[in-house]
Design a protein around this motif. Structure first.
Motif, mmCIF file in Angstrom:
data_model
loop_
_atom_site.group_PDB
_atom_site.id
_atom_site.type_symbol
_atom_site.label_atom_id
_atom_site.label_comp_id
_atom_site.label_asym_id
_atom_site.label_seq_id
_atom_site.Cartn_x
_atom_site.Cartn_y
_atom_site.Cartn_z
ATOM 1 N N TRP A 141 3.922 6.333 4.435
ATOM 2 C CA TRP A 141 4.184 4.901 4.621
ATOM 3 C C TRP A 141 3.956 4.520 6.074
ATOM 4 N N VAL A 198 2.203 -5.262 -3.532
ATOM 5 C CA VAL A 198 1.105 -4.766 -2.707
ATOM 6 C C VAL A 198 -0.185 -4.823 -3.520
ATOM 7 N N ILE A 240 -3.190 -2.290 -4.670
ATOM 8 C CA ILE A 240 -3.415 -0.839 -4.720
ATOM 9 C C ILE A 240 -4.842 -0.524 -5.145
ATOM 10 N N PRO A 293 -8.753 -3.678 -4.600
ATOM 11 C CA PRO A 293 -7.297 -3.579 -4.785
ATOM 12 C C PRO A 293 -6.819 -4.484 -5.913
ATOM 13 N N LEU A 298 5.878 -1.914 -5.851
ATOM 14 C CA LEU A 298 6.389 -0.587 -5.526
ATOM 15 C C LEU A 298 7.831 -0.461 -6.011
ATOM 16 N N VAL A 310 4.471 2.998 -8.968
ATOM 17 C CA VAL A 310 3.678 1.785 -8.835
ATOM 18 C C VAL A 310 3.610 1.125 -10.195
ATOM 19 N N CYS A 356 -3.476 6.897 -4.556
ATOM 20 C CA CYS A 356 -3.143 5.499 -4.804
ATOM 21 C C CYS A 356 -2.806 4.904 -3.444
ATOM 22 N N PHE A 384 -2.003 1.803 -0.721
ATOM 23 C CA PHE A 384 -1.327 0.508 -0.664
ATOM 24 C C PHE A 384 -1.967 -0.386 0.398
ATOM 25 N N TYR A 385 -2.116 -1.666 0.058
ATOM 26 C CA TYR A 385 -2.623 -2.668 0.998
ATOM 27 C C TYR A 385 -1.686 -3.880 0.996
ATOM 28 N N HIS A 424 -0.496 -7.600 0.585
ATOM 29 C CA HIS A 424 -0.831 -8.557 -0.462
ATOM 30 C C HIS A 424 -0.428 -9.958 -0.005
ATOM 31 N N HIS A 454 -4.929 -8.094 1.220
ATOM 32 C CA HIS A 454 -5.468 -6.746 1.040
ATOM 33 C C HIS A 454 -6.187 -6.236 2.284
ATOM 34 N N GLY A 469 0.087 5.178 1.230
ATOM 35 C CA GLY A 469 -0.298 5.559 -0.128
ATOM 36 C C GLY A 469 0.277 6.916 -0.477
#
Length: 378
Positions: A304, A318, A320, A328, A333, A342, A357, A359-360, A362, A365, A371
């Motif tokens: 993280w 998020v 993904i 994405p 989460l 997820v 996987c 994470f971005y 949101h 993105h 991830g």
């Protein structure tokens, strides 16, 4: 160089470029060569480093692979032509243990590995980074297409400006500590601009093709590599339909991936896909396309790099990515004491355990939040 924002101050190290020693990770390709050359031309004390990751003799005639014999030669020639130091580090043993053997064992366990991420985790951003610090370098720079920006005193990771070259999926495991030391000068450029810089600098690799395959996998033949590393470990078994029917036989689960349709070796009146791999029972489970839809993903070894602690991200929406080539998708989460889940807004196909996987932020993105590795789906 200044036209593309690559001036003497672009590393944000303070002072004059000549005050700073930087290590440039050089694969022998155009991207890392441009980074090293531009830094040298800007006045930094550049030390080029190329990793010999597997048998040099076998690698010399390989095409489309990084860190092979020809690539080492190209990196050395770029350094000599520009006039900065260059060293080749023998990491064969480390690479075999941390990447190649992990790759083989992951396939044999019925998972789909991503060796490029493991290489970044265990070799490039770990061992090479430590070596750079031992040399007194102020940072380690690479030719990856990803952006590092500053939010006050804290660095953040963001997707590359060129979506087609963005490598954020493969760099999700970069930690905050590593991000403090790493620099990615090409993140705001596209590939055409990078090649223009290479040509302007007179680099011999200006027109060199991009790497395509995993560096130690000849012609994409994963099974032969696994069998060479773990001879006799693969077991034949049954191809089984979700409804229990035995559809045929296979020579090893390592030859299949979740979502695969072609090459199953079975003749039916309906299109069938690999839905799941059961390495313990040596079974390849197949079913219709709708059986590939996944709404819940269980993750392990989550990294993280978002705001606050991971526990504070419980319930966070998020974007993904479960494959590097896919855009994405929105998800939530769910952070428990022992696991991270997820929950996708809409189903996703072909989610393979062993893959990443990522994470971005949101809904833009843009920022990479970290991830984890996909352990299971539901």
């Amino acid at each position: 160089m200044a036209a593309y924002g690559l001036t003497g101050e672009f590393l944000n190290l303070g002072g004059e470029p000549s005050d700073h020693r930087v290590v440039a990770a050089m694969s022998g390709g155009v991207d890392s060569s441009v980074v090293a050359a531009v830094l040298h031309r800007a006045g930094y004390q550049v030390v080029g480093m190329t990793l010999q990751l597997y048998d040099h003799g076998e690698a010399v005639h390989r095409k489309g692979a990084c860190c092979a014999g020809q690539d080492i030669h190209d990196a050395r020639r770029v350094a000599e032509a520009m006039g900065f130091a260059h060293y080749v580090l023998d990491y064969e043993t480390r690479f075999r243990e941390a990447v190649i053997e992990d790759f083989a064992d992951t396939y044999l366990a019925g998972f789909t590995p991503i060796p490029c991420v493991r290489c970044n985790q265990s070799v490039k951003f770990a061992d090479l980074l430590a070596t750079s610090k031992q040399l007194g370098a102020d940072c380690l720079v690479t030719g990856h297409y990803i952006q590092r920006t500053m939010n006050g005193n804290r660095p953040e990771l963001r997707r590359a400006a060129d979506a087609g070259k963005d490598q954020s999926y493969f760099l999700f495991a970069t930690t905050e500590e590593q991000l403090d030391y790493l620099r990615f000068p090409l993140g705001h450029l596209n590939k055409d601009q990078t090649r223009e810089l290479a040509a302007a600098l007179g680099l011999i690799v200006a027109a060199k093709p991009d790497s395509q395959d995993i560096c130690f996998v000849p012609d994409g033949d994963y099974a032969s590599v696994v069998e060479k590393v773990r001879p006799g470990a693969s077991r034949p078994g049954e191809i089984v339909h979700l409804d229990g029917r035995v559809m045929g036989q296979h020579e090893g689960v390592l030859r299949y991936t979740v979502g695969q349709r072609r090459g199953l070796g079975i003749a039916t009146g309906e299109p069938l896909y690999v839905v799941r791999l059961d390495a313990e029972a040596a079974q390849v489970i197949v079913g219709p396309r709708e059986a590939l839809q996944v709404r819940k993903i269980t993750l392990t070894d989550v990294n993280w790099i978002g705001d606050g602690d991971l526990s504070e991200a419980d319930g966070l929406t998020v974007g993904i990515k479960v494959r590097s080539t896919r855009p994405p998708k929105p998800a939530v989460l769910e952070v428990g004491e022992d696991s991270v889940f997820v929950l996708l807004d809409a189903g996703e196909e072909g989610v393979a355990p062993g893959q990443a996987c990522v994470f971005y932020s949101h809904p833009d993105h843009d920022r990479v939040l970290g991830g984890g590795w996909i352990r299971a789906t539901g």
